[in-house]
Write an enzyme that holds these catalytic residues in place. Structure first.
Site, PDB file in Angstrom:
ATOM      1  N   GLY A   9       0.855  -1.373   0.002  1.00 21.50           N
ATOM      2  CA  GLY A   9      -0.077  -0.190  -0.049  1.00 21.50           C
ATOM      3  C   GLY A   9       0.894   1.112   0.023  1.00 21.50           C
ATOM      4  O   GLY A   9       1.904   1.261  -0.706  1.00 21.50           O
ATOM      5  N   GLU A  51      22.210  -4.225 -21.308  1.00 20.98           N
ATOM      6  CA  GLU A  51      22.566  -5.675 -22.304  1.00 20.98           C
ATOM      7  C   GLU A  51      21.417  -5.941 -23.258  1.00 20.98           C
ATOM      8  O   GLU A  51      20.918  -7.007 -23.272  1.00 20.98           O
ATOM      9  CB  GLU A  51      22.785  -6.796 -21.223  1.00 20.98           C
ATOM     10  CG  GLU A  51      23.957  -6.665 -20.529  1.00 20.98           C
ATOM     11  CD  GLU A  51      24.610  -7.765 -20.041  1.00 20.98           C
ATOM     12  OE1 GLU A  51      24.539  -8.806 -20.859  1.00 20.98           O
ATOM     13  OE2 GLU A  51      25.164  -7.705 -19.017  1.00 20.98           O
ATOM     14  N   GLY A  52      20.787  -5.092 -23.886  1.00 21.60           N
ATOM     15  CA  GLY A  52      19.828  -5.096 -24.840  1.00 21.60           C
ATOM     16  C   GLY A  52      18.307  -5.138 -24.139  1.00 21.60           C
ATOM     17  O   GLY A  52      18.130  -5.745 -23.223  1.00 21.60           O
TER      18      GLY A  52
END
Ligand SMILES: Cc1cc2nc3c(=O)[nH]c(=O)nc-3n(C[C@H](O)[C@H](O)[C@H](O)COP(=O)(O)OP(=O)(O)OC[C@H]3O[C@@H](n4cnc5c(N)ncnc54)[C@H](O)[C@@H]3O)c2cc1C
Length: 388
Positions: free
Chosen positions: A339, A363-364
């Protein structure tokens, strides 16, 4: 044969990594996240404990672990702090191109120093104008006699400010796209190499991210890794070997998010009962657990393929894509279970939420992983059903 049982050695390694993560990383995770200070002392202790440079082969002083062992260790560390884990395991990313394409002599010169003393190595393809499109490298290398001269800027380089060594990708002047990209081992002390101020970040604040500037940096030709022009292939091969570790990091972070969500929901009361009594909360944590199991299995499958010398390109992309997408979702769900308190920095889930985002980027990006996977599906995948 399919076997999901860890060996005794792998179980012992997991215990060792878990003990280090709980004892040495978790207690300082918040401190380094809030201060942005570089966690050098933690990294040095990890080095001494034999929990860095995991993939460096034994003849060069490393433990010579496979990708499965790396995934096991990385999951444990990331469950304690993803930022410190990023700092720790960039050495794997930096060493991998040398492991893959370095000559024996280069491995001796470049890998042994990493295992003898605590040293850091960074990996640099990204530039201010390019990240996803590695074939678009703009940094230039020019051959002059027995050396290369490097010019350009590298951006977003993890541990850039602290690295002792770099693997830097640059293109031969006049070449375009995939042709002509080369990878070089560059020591920090090389004249003309400098780094900028650390880049302030949303998460992974315990890892340093910097700009690396190259101004007429002269590098002996013996520091060219592999052949001239094979840099693009080397970068892609490297990612195939390192992307499962991002899946493992995502799994570790998600596991912590699950555990925090369970613990909190068993304490917090609403409508005169523990919130863990609500089916809505129970289903959130059930989904988290099922996804974490899937993340780990995809990661281990990619790692298993690598350890068996198979092509793991698609499996690695699947492990990274599913791992990072699910880690983001699980961190978001954990925050929801807390919450309003989840939105406060006082509780760990806010940090998990900030840290999870990076898995979808470095890394892509997730888009690039989808591109890799969809190219395979449209060009190589053999459909079992004929017709439409
Ligand atoms: C904290 C941090 C640490 C990093 N560490 C390193 C490091 O150590 N070494 C290093 O070399 N790099 C590092 N990076 C760089 C990181 O790899 C790049 O940020 C990432 O590859 C994306 O590149 P970009 O930021 O240039 O985005 P861009 O390539 O400009 O992409 C922008 C958006 O376009 C999308 N997009 C791009 N191309 C396509 C396409 N063909 N199809 C669909 N969508 C596309 C992307 O998914 C993204 O959503 C790091 C980045 C960060 C944030």
């Amino acid at each position: 044969m399919i076997d999901f049982q860890l060996t005794d050695e792998q179980t012992a390694l997991r215990e060792k990594a878990r003990k280090f993560a709980i004892g040495e990383v978790l207690p300082v995770s918040k401190k380094y996240d809030l201060s942005g200070e570089f966690p050098r002392d933690v990294l040095e202790r990890a080095f001494k404990a034999g929990l860095m440079n995991l993939r460096i082969p034994k003849p060069f002083g490393g433990p010579g672990y496979g990708a499965i062992e790396s995934a096991i260790v990385v999951e444990e560390m990331a469950a304690a702090c993803a930022g410190i884990t990023t700092s720790m395991y960039v050495n794997e990313l930096g060493a991998e191109p040398i492991i893959l394409m370095g000559t024996e002599e280069q491995k001796r010169r470049f890998l042994v120093p990493l295992t003898k003393k605590f040293k850091l190595i960074s990996f640099a393809t990204s530039e201010p104008g390019m990240g996803s499109d590695v074939a678009g490298v703009q940094a230039i290398c020019e051959r002059r006699g027995g050396e290369y001269v490097l010019n350009g800027d590298k951006f977003f380089i993890t541990n850039g400010d602290y690295a002792d060594f770099f693997v830097i990708f640059a293109r031969i002047k006049g070449t375009r796209r995939h042709q002509g990209i080369c990878a070089f081992f560059v020591p920090r002390g090389a004249e003309g190499l400098s780094t900028g101020k650390p880049l302030p970040k949303l998460g992974h604040r315990a890892s340093d991210t910097s700009v690396v500037m190259l101004r007429n940096v002269r590098i002996p030709s013996e520091n060219l890794i592999g052949q001239e022009g094979n840099g693009f292939r080397l970068a892609m091969l490297t990612f195939m070997h390192t992307r499962p570790a991002i899946g493992a990091m995502a799994t570790g972070l998600a596991r912590s998010a699950l555990e925090y969500a369970i613990n909190y929901s068993k304490q917090r009361e609403a409508f005169e009962q523990k919130i863990s009594n609500f089916q809505a909360i129970q289903h959130i944590v059930a989904d988290m657990y099922a996804r974490i199991e899937a993340m780990r299995l995809l990661t281990w499958k990619a790692a298993w393929l690598l350890d068996h010398g198979a092509n793991a390109n698609i499996a690695s992309s699947c492990a990274k894509l599913v791992g990072s997408e699910d880690a983001m979702r699980i961190a978001t769900d954990a925050l929801q279970v807390y919450g309003g308190r989840g939105y406060l920095e006082n509780y760990a889930v806010a940090k998990l939420f900030r840290d999870a985002k990076l898995f979808q980027i470095y890394e892509g990006t997730s888009q690039i992983q989808r591109q890799v996977i969809s190219r395979f599906l449209f060009e190589e995948y053999q459909s079992t059903i004929k017709g439409t």
